[in-house]
Design a protein around this motif. Structure first.
Motif, PDB file in Angstrom:
ATOM      1  N   ALA A   1      19.312   9.303  12.953  1.00 33.75           N
ATOM      2  CA  ALA A   1      19.659   9.986  14.204  1.00 33.75           C
ATOM      3  C   ALA A   1      18.411  10.505  14.910  1.00 33.75           C
ATOM      4  N   ALA A   2      17.457  11.067  14.142  1.00 33.19           N
ATOM      5  CA  ALA A   2      16.223  11.592  14.741  1.00 33.19           C
ATOM      6  C   ALA A   2      15.396  10.457  15.338  1.00 33.19           C
ATOM      7  N   GLN A   3      15.304   9.348  14.614  1.00 28.79           N
ATOM      8  CA  GLN A   3      14.548   8.197  15.121  1.00 28.79           C
ATOM      9  C   GLN A   3      15.172   7.660  16.408  1.00 28.79           C
ATOM     10  N   LYS A   4      16.490   7.513  16.403  1.00 34.61           N
ATOM     11  CA  LYS A   4      17.191   6.981  17.580  1.00 34.61           C
ATOM     12  C   LYS A   4      16.956   7.864  18.798  1.00 34.61           C
ATOM     13  N   LYS A   5      17.075   9.182  18.587  1.00 35.41           N
ATOM     14  CA  LYS A   5      16.907  10.100  19.717  1.00 35.41           C
ATOM     15  C   LYS A   5      15.467  10.109  20.226  1.00 35.41           C
ATOM     16  N   ALA A   6      14.514  10.018  19.307  1.00 39.71           N
ATOM     17  CA  ALA A   6      13.095   9.995  19.723  1.00 39.71           C
ATOM     18  C   ALA A   6      12.817   8.787  20.611  1.00 39.71           C
ATOM     19  N   TYR A   7      13.318   7.626  20.219  1.00 36.13           N
ATOM     20  CA  TYR A   7      13.067   6.421  21.020  1.00 36.13           C
ATOM     21  C   TYR A   7      13.859   6.421  22.325  1.00 36.13           C
ATOM     22  N   GLN A   8      15.033   7.061  22.335  1.00 33.33           N
ATOM     23  CA  GLN A   8      15.769   7.220  23.597  1.00 33.33           C
ATOM     24  C   GLN A   8      14.947   8.082  24.564  1.00 33.33           C
ATOM     25  N   ALA A   9      14.296   9.108  24.034  1.00 32.06           N
ATOM     26  CA  ALA A   9      13.451   9.973  24.871  1.00 32.06           C
ATOM     27  C   ALA A   9      12.202   9.233  25.346  1.00 32.06           C
ATOM     28  N   VAL A  10      11.622   8.403  24.475  1.00 35.54           N
ATOM     29  CA  VAL A  10      10.448   7.601  24.842  1.00 35.54           C
ATOM     30  C   VAL A  10      10.763   6.726  26.056  1.00 35.54           C
ATOM     31  N   GLU A  11      11.981   6.179  26.084  1.00 36.49           N
ATOM     32  CA  GLU A  11      12.364   5.279  27.185  1.00 36.49           C
ATOM     33  C   GLU A  11      12.443   5.999  28.527  1.00 36.49           C
ATOM     34  N   LYS A  12      12.550   7.297  28.510  1.00 33.40           N
ATOM     35  CA  LYS A  12      12.635   8.070  29.763  1.00 33.40           C
ATOM     36  C   LYS A  12      11.247   8.360  30.357  1.00 33.40           C
TER      37      LYS A  12
END
Length: 425
Positions: free
Chosen positions: A393-404
């Protein structure tokens, strides 16, 4: 209360951000700081190696606490100089900082205190170093004794590569005086973990385990960097092993330095390699890692300022240092070309969008704020850090934030924390 944080990286932005959460903190100065620290406090254009200027700033501004982010000012004696002025400093004195400032000193302390580490020899002469390499063969590790901005360690796959490394350091002076002496040691194979502890000279309080990603490219390939991402905890070092590991690599060092009359106060960081024979210490650092600092401070629940004063005052045993059971993952966004040459001055957009996400914080490193916009000014630009209920979950959220977030010529690894997920099955 007024605080001075020394340094200019993502680690320093994280320190400023965390310290600012204490209601007693009225002002934070950061020298020299970056675009992120400027949003939390005020940047002062003093380099982190200018000890007289840093001490003068702390004195003139009547600073209540100085926090050293990087190792260089500590090795140069910042804590000693501040102590003479009666100004509290979070970080070890110059003698204890030699754990990071001198590879030879560090390896000898490990040997003297019984800490498991790779067999090694120290050399002051080029010819004897070469003879040792030819005797031992490869793979073998060559380390410049002094500080070399994270670039003074060569894991040589062949004898010639090792000899070339020694020549670069000792003859060609690639790292200046840092290479006058070299440490040559056995190459250990395995998986790494970072293990950090707050220390007050006698007592210690453990932080959760973490794992850094040094290589620039995915799959841990390419040249080493300052770190392309980190996550905490690291499954290779689970919580039930913390106390045992501290007995192995934290407690002996504190006992050794205290016996020398040079107690270690600050953050002691053990870089561990998990081999087939168990954990072995690769190196010690005398400050927070960067980027490990960012996930660790995202998880830290106990007030950081309170912990720091307890370390300085020798009262760490009176503090209950707690971290959230959540996992944190930080992904470094770098300028394409890093750790070699890279462009600067690219505008960064989407920072507010990423920061607005629940459980996300973008820590700035190689940035500056000019003409009402944030632009890149270094190789490692940002560390996008996220909390999650588990590592996936932490990895997924970090990469979702990177995309922004966007800036031209941006590069980041897409496999941060994959090793941990694989180990978790």
């Amino acid at each position: 209360m007024k605080i001075l944080v020394v340094g200019s990286g993502g680690r320093e932005h994280a320190l400023c951000w965390k310290l600012a959460q204490n209601p007693m903190v009225e002002q934070i100065l950061c020298a020299p700081g970056n675009g992120g620290t400027a949003q939390v406090g005020s940047n002062v254009a003093i380099k982190d190696d200018d000890i007289p200027a840093l001490v003068a700033l702390a004195r003139n501004e009547q600073v209540d606490l100085v926090v050293a982010g990087p190792e260089l000012p500590l090795v140069l004696g910042l804590a000693n100089a501040l102590e003479r002025e009666g100004i509290p400093c979070f970080g070890p004195n110059a003698y204890a900082a030699n754990l990071e400032g001198s590879k030879a000193f560090s390896k000898n302390v490990m040997a003297d205190s019984g800490v498991p580490t790779a067999p090694f020899r120290v050399f002051d002469e080029f010819e004897s170093a070469v003879a040792f390499i030819k005797e031992k063969g490869a793979p073998i590790v060559v380390k410049a004794d002094g500080l070399a901005a994270g670039k003074g360690v060569i894991v040589a796959a062949t004898e010639q590569e090792a000899i070339d490394a020694v020549q670069d350091m000792m003859v060609k002076k690639s790292f200046g005086s840092a290479g006058d002496r070299v440490v040559i040691e056995e190459a250990l194979q395995g998986e790494e973990a970072s293990f950090l502890a707050f220390c007050d000279g006698t007592n210690y309080a453990l932080l959760p385990s973490s794992q850094d990603h040094k290589a620039v490219f995915e799959g841990d390939t390419g040249p080493n960097t300052g770190g392309m991402g980190a996550y905490s905890p690291a499954p290779i070092l689970p919580e039930e092993k913390y106390a045992e590991t501290a007995e192995l690599c934290i407690k002996p060092i504190l006992r050794h330095l205290a016996a020398k009359g040079e107690p270690f106060k600050g953050v002691l960081y053990a870089g561990l390699m998990y081999t087939d024979n168990g954990p072995s210490v690769l190196e010690y650092n005398v400050r927070f890692g960067d980027p490990e600092c960012q996930p660790l401070l995202m998880r830290l629940e106990t007030d950081l300022l309170e912990i720091m004063f307890a370390c300085i005052d020798g009262k760490l045993d009176q503090i209950d240092v707690k971290s959230t059971p959540q996992t944190a993952c930080g992904v470094v966004m770098a300028a394409k070309g890093y750790p070699g040459s890279y462009p600067k001055g690219m505008e960064i957009t989407g920072l507010d969008d990423a920061d607005a996400m629940d459980g996300v914080k973008v820590f700035q490193a190689g940035t500056k704020f000019e003409d009402n916009k944030t632009v890149t000014s270094g190789g490692r630009v940002l560390c996008v850090t996220a909390l999650g209920d588990d590592l996936a979950a932490a990895q997924k959220k970090a990469y979702q934030a990177v995309e922004k977030v966007h800036f031209d010529n941006c590069y980041f690894r897409r496999d941060i924390a994959d090793k941990g997920l694989k180990r978790l099955g």
